[in-house]
Design a protein around this motif. Sequence first.
Motif, PDB file in Angstrom:
ATOM      1  N   PHE A 270     -52.637 -35.944 -21.590  1.00  0.00           N
ATOM      2  CA  PHE A 270     -52.944 -35.464 -22.932  1.00  0.00           C
ATOM      3  C   PHE A 270     -52.413 -34.044 -23.137  1.00  0.00           C
ATOM      4  O   PHE A 270     -51.800 -33.734 -24.165  1.00  0.00           O
ATOM      5  CB  PHE A 270     -54.449 -35.508 -23.171  1.00  0.00           C
ATOM      6  CG  PHE A 270     -54.905 -34.749 -24.381  1.00  0.00           C
ATOM      7  CD1 PHE A 270     -54.648 -35.220 -25.664  1.00  0.00           C
ATOM      8  CD2 PHE A 270     -55.578 -33.535 -24.249  1.00  0.00           C
ATOM      9  CE1 PHE A 270     -55.052 -34.504 -26.784  1.00  0.00           C
ATOM     10  CE2 PHE A 270     -55.988 -32.816 -25.351  1.00  0.00           C
ATOM     11  CZ  PHE A 270     -55.726 -33.296 -26.639  1.00  0.00           C
ATOM     12  N   ALA A 271     -52.647 -33.162 -22.156  1.00  0.00           N
ATOM     13  CA  ALA A 271     -52.227 -31.762 -22.268  1.00  0.00           C
ATOM     14  C   ALA A 271     -50.712 -31.649 -22.357  1.00  0.00           C
ATOM     15  O   ALA A 271     -50.175 -30.870 -23.154  1.00  0.00           O
ATOM     16  CB  ALA A 271     -52.756 -30.972 -21.076  1.00  0.00           C
ATOM     17  N   LEU A 272     -50.000 -32.429 -21.540  1.00  0.00           N
ATOM     18  CA  LEU A 272     -48.531 -32.388 -21.555  1.00  0.00           C
ATOM     19  C   LEU A 272     -47.972 -32.857 -22.887  1.00  0.00           C
ATOM     20  O   LEU A 272     -46.993 -32.308 -23.395  1.00  0.00           O
ATOM     21  CB  LEU A 272     -47.976 -33.260 -20.421  1.00  0.00           C
ATOM     22  CG  LEU A 272     -48.023 -32.651 -19.017  1.00  0.00           C
ATOM     23  CD1 LEU A 272     -47.641 -33.689 -17.976  1.00  0.00           C
ATOM     24  CD2 LEU A 272     -47.099 -31.440 -18.913  1.00  0.00           C
ATOM     25  N   GLU A 273     -48.602 -33.846 -23.463  1.00  0.00           N
ATOM     26  CA  GLU A 273     -48.117 -34.380 -24.741  1.00  0.00           C
ATOM     27  C   GLU A 273     -48.485 -33.464 -25.898  1.00  0.00           C
ATOM     28  O   GLU A 273     -47.649 -33.133 -26.737  1.00  0.00           O
ATOM     29  CB  GLU A 273     -48.713 -35.780 -24.964  1.00  0.00           C
ATOM     30  CG  GLU A 273     -48.315 -36.414 -26.290  1.00  0.00           C
ATOM     31  CD  GLU A 273     -46.814 -36.629 -26.424  1.00  0.00           C
ATOM     32  OE1 GLU A 273     -46.310 -36.591 -27.567  1.00  0.00           O
ATOM     33  OE2 GLU A 273     -46.142 -36.832 -25.386  1.00  0.00           O
ATOM     34  N   CYS A 274     -49.746 -33.032 -25.921  1.00  0.00           N
ATOM     35  CA  CYS A 274     -50.238 -32.249 -27.057  1.00  0.00           C
ATOM     36  C   CYS A 274     -49.666 -30.832 -27.081  1.00  0.00           C
ATOM     37  O   CYS A 274     -49.383 -30.289 -28.139  1.00  0.00           O
ATOM     38  CB  CYS A 274     -51.761 -32.206 -27.010  1.00  0.00           C
ATOM     39  SG  CYS A 274     -52.515 -31.431 -28.441  1.00  0.00           S
ATOM     40  N   TYR A 275     -49.481 -30.240 -25.895  1.00  0.00           N
ATOM     41  CA  TYR A 275     -49.048 -28.836 -25.817  1.00  0.00           C
ATOM     42  C   TYR A 275     -47.666 -28.712 -25.165  1.00  0.00           C
ATOM     43  O   TYR A 275     -47.356 -27.700 -24.538  1.00  0.00           O
ATOM     44  CB  TYR A 275     -50.084 -28.020 -25.046  1.00  0.00           C
ATOM     45  CG  TYR A 275     -51.439 -27.993 -25.717  1.00  0.00           C
ATOM     46  CD1 TYR A 275     -51.692 -27.142 -26.791  1.00  0.00           C
ATOM     47  CD2 TYR A 275     -52.462 -28.849 -25.305  1.00  0.00           C
ATOM     48  CE1 TYR A 275     -52.925 -27.143 -27.431  1.00  0.00           C
ATOM     49  CE2 TYR A 275     -53.698 -28.851 -25.936  1.00  0.00           C
ATOM     50  CZ  TYR A 275     -53.926 -28.001 -27.003  1.00  0.00           C
ATOM     51  OH  TYR A 275     -55.146 -28.002 -27.628  1.00  0.00           O
ATOM     52  N   LYS A 276     -46.827 -29.746 -25.353  1.00  0.00           N
ATOM     53  CA  LYS A 276     -45.515 -29.748 -24.685  1.00  0.00           C
ATOM     54  C   LYS A 276     -44.633 -28.590 -25.148  1.00  0.00           C
ATOM     55  O   LYS A 276     -43.807 -28.085 -24.374  1.00  0.00           O
ATOM     56  CB  LYS A 276     -44.812 -31.083 -24.920  1.00  0.00           C
ATOM     57  CG  LYS A 276     -44.575 -31.444 -26.376  1.00  0.00           C
ATOM     58  CD  LYS A 276     -43.974 -32.838 -26.492  1.00  0.00           C
ATOM     59  CE  LYS A 276     -43.824 -33.250 -27.960  1.00  0.00           C
ATOM     60  NZ  LYS A 276     -43.302 -34.636 -28.080  1.00  0.00           N
ATOM     61  N   ASP A 277     -44.782 -28.147 -26.389  1.00  0.00           N
ATOM     62  CA  ASP A 277     -43.965 -27.038 -26.895  1.00  0.00           C
ATOM     63  C   ASP A 277     -44.724 -25.714 -26.903  1.00  0.00           C
ATOM     64  O   ASP A 277     -44.266 -24.731 -27.489  1.00  0.00           O
ATOM     65  CB  ASP A 277     -43.483 -27.366 -28.321  1.00  0.00           C
ATOM     66  CG  ASP A 277     -42.612 -28.617 -28.360  1.00  0.00           C
ATOM     67  OD1 ASP A 277     -41.815 -28.790 -27.422  1.00  0.00           O
ATOM     68  OD2 ASP A 277     -42.747 -29.406 -29.315  1.00  0.00           O
ATOM     69  N   ASP A 278     -45.900 -25.712 -26.276  1.00  0.00           N
ATOM     70  CA  ASP A 278     -46.753 -24.512 -26.248  1.00  0.00           C
ATOM     71  C   ASP A 278     -46.724 -23.939 -24.836  1.00  0.00           C
ATOM     72  O   ASP A 278     -47.028 -24.635 -23.853  1.00  0.00           O
ATOM     73  CB  ASP A 278     -48.181 -24.899 -26.644  1.00  0.00           C
ATOM     74  CG  ASP A 278     -49.096 -23.696 -26.842  1.00  0.00           C
ATOM     75  OD1 ASP A 278     -48.793 -22.621 -26.277  1.00  0.00           O
ATOM     76  OD2 ASP A 278     -50.114 -23.832 -27.535  1.00  0.00           O
TER      77      ASP A 278
END
Length: 651
Positions: A270-278
């Motif tokens: 979830f973290a990799l997908e949701c915050y991939k550009d963060d």
Amino acid sequence: MDQMKYLKELAVRYPNVAAASTEIINLQAILHLPKGTEHYVSDVHGEYEKFSHIIRNGSGAIRSRIEDEFGNTLTTKQKKNLASVIYYPEQKMDLMEEELPKNFLLEWQHDTMVRLVHVARSVGNKYTRSKVRKAMSPEFAYVMEELMVEHRRADKKRYVEQILETIIMTGRVRQFIAAMAHLIQDLTIDHLHVIGDIYDRGSGPHRIMDCIMKTANVDIQWGNHDILWMGAASGHRACICNVVRICARYNNLDVLENGYGINLIPLARFALECYKDDECELFHASGEVDESNIREEELNKKMHKAIAIMQFKVEGQLIKRRPDFLMDQRLLLDKIDYEKGTITLDGKEYELKDKNFPTIDPNDPYKLTKEEEYVMEHLVTVFKYCAYLQEHIRFLFAKGHLYKVFNGMLLYHGCVPLNEDGTFREVEIEGRKYAGKELYDVLEHLARQGYYEEKDMKARKYGQDIMWFIWSNENSPVYGKAKMATFERYFLDDVDLKKEKKDYYYQWYENEAVINQILEEFGLDTSTGKIVNGHMPVAVKKGESPIKCGGKLFVIDGGFSKAYQKTTGIAGYTLVSNSYGLKLVAHEPFVSRTIAIREETDIHSDTIVINKVTKRKCVMDTDNGKALQEKVADLEQLLWAYQKGLITERI
């Protein structure tokens, strides 16, 4: 009638005059033995290696015992070698087998066994032979007892030598040396008191729990971090989010994944997908980071941010659900202007350091997204059904309390909530007001309800919410601060907003009248009673002392956790109470177990003798002694009943 009924039940165990008389003789003898040594530690925060070393060396007691026993008859190097064997017998023997030629190794093994017998006899002198025997390895109990009793008698010299030679000849020398070393460790600390915060920050809380669970006599006063894990184990969402976030913050997700086998893959995905550009720069780890593994560090930051946002959401839901917790001021997500990237607090607008909130709906900021809900449900399941974690938490409930009164000492982790004038602060729980001891009692009852209640789900849910309340509410005696400024530490620059004002207790704990008020509240004698607590690190390097109110109160959080050692200037305290009095031991940082074994170094510890009694304390002066005296009185009544023919002896 009631007395006779009780005496008849007692007669089942002691069926005649001889049995009752023998037990009276045994108990009266025990009452006159020296009091066992009690050790108090606090805020160990997952620092397993250091905690283990201090337990193994008895806060320096074993080193002192070796010095007393051998004096100038051994060199400094020999005494260090012996101490190292007692602390880490198996590892030290491996090293000696590598370093010594066979003929020298045999001589070393023989001499080490003799020296261990001397030390074991010395530390076991103040206990009954029965107690020492029970602490022995069953495999070697007979041999160990023979050696400890006979080794000083000239006419038994050949007998003793034959035992030692046979141990070597049969190839059991390693096992025997290890058994003797562990016996010495066990006898050095008679009772261990852990004044809270076993969990968080360090990488080995699960190993500390394993170590504590092997300790014969131990009690635990729950710290706020322990309560947090207890709530998480019950399946409470807000507690789980806090546990995972703190592990991420201190680069300790391995504690969950490898230590407890808790699967964090759904959170990672979830973290990799949701915050991939963060880049999630505000969420870098505070602990030791492996700079060679940049990918892992980046994943940790994304998981850290993901669980932090989820935490703020589920905590907001809880605060709304429990208006009686009086925590509306901690509802912050609805104070954010998501377009401007600012937050308004007390009428003042502050710019946020991170403005990227892809999962927050400004119209319903505390609602979890569908993806967050899936992660949350998964985390609840894996925490609730982790057998290893549940074993540890059940032990915390079995051996732990929010406070304990023991041998004239009042033990609690944090504080007793006070008003500005030093009086007990009343806190409303379920429509009734509590203060002082009553507040402690009701919170502990509700925490147990939150974990154990299976039928009344409403009561269970309230008890779970109370565990989070104990973790973070200003009226919690375990937390003792006006707010937990987690959001402010991440997102705001204003120093004042990050401050967590301490309870008035910490302004009054040098006042004797207030401390006497607390002692009386918990049923202790104000002339002799003392308080031991932790929770607030003592800034030794700034001149602060752990000894408060002229020696009536001790704050023994000295910085076991590396995260606090810059503040404290030392690496932890242990308080030691033995038959000679009370002493405070301040410890220097522990480098590593490998260095302690190979270089035979120890933790340097400074000891402050707080009070030395004129008359050595005996078992009869302790709480256990009072219970034994009551048993003696009962047995004397039974003896009288036998002698008067009121109860018939069984021969």
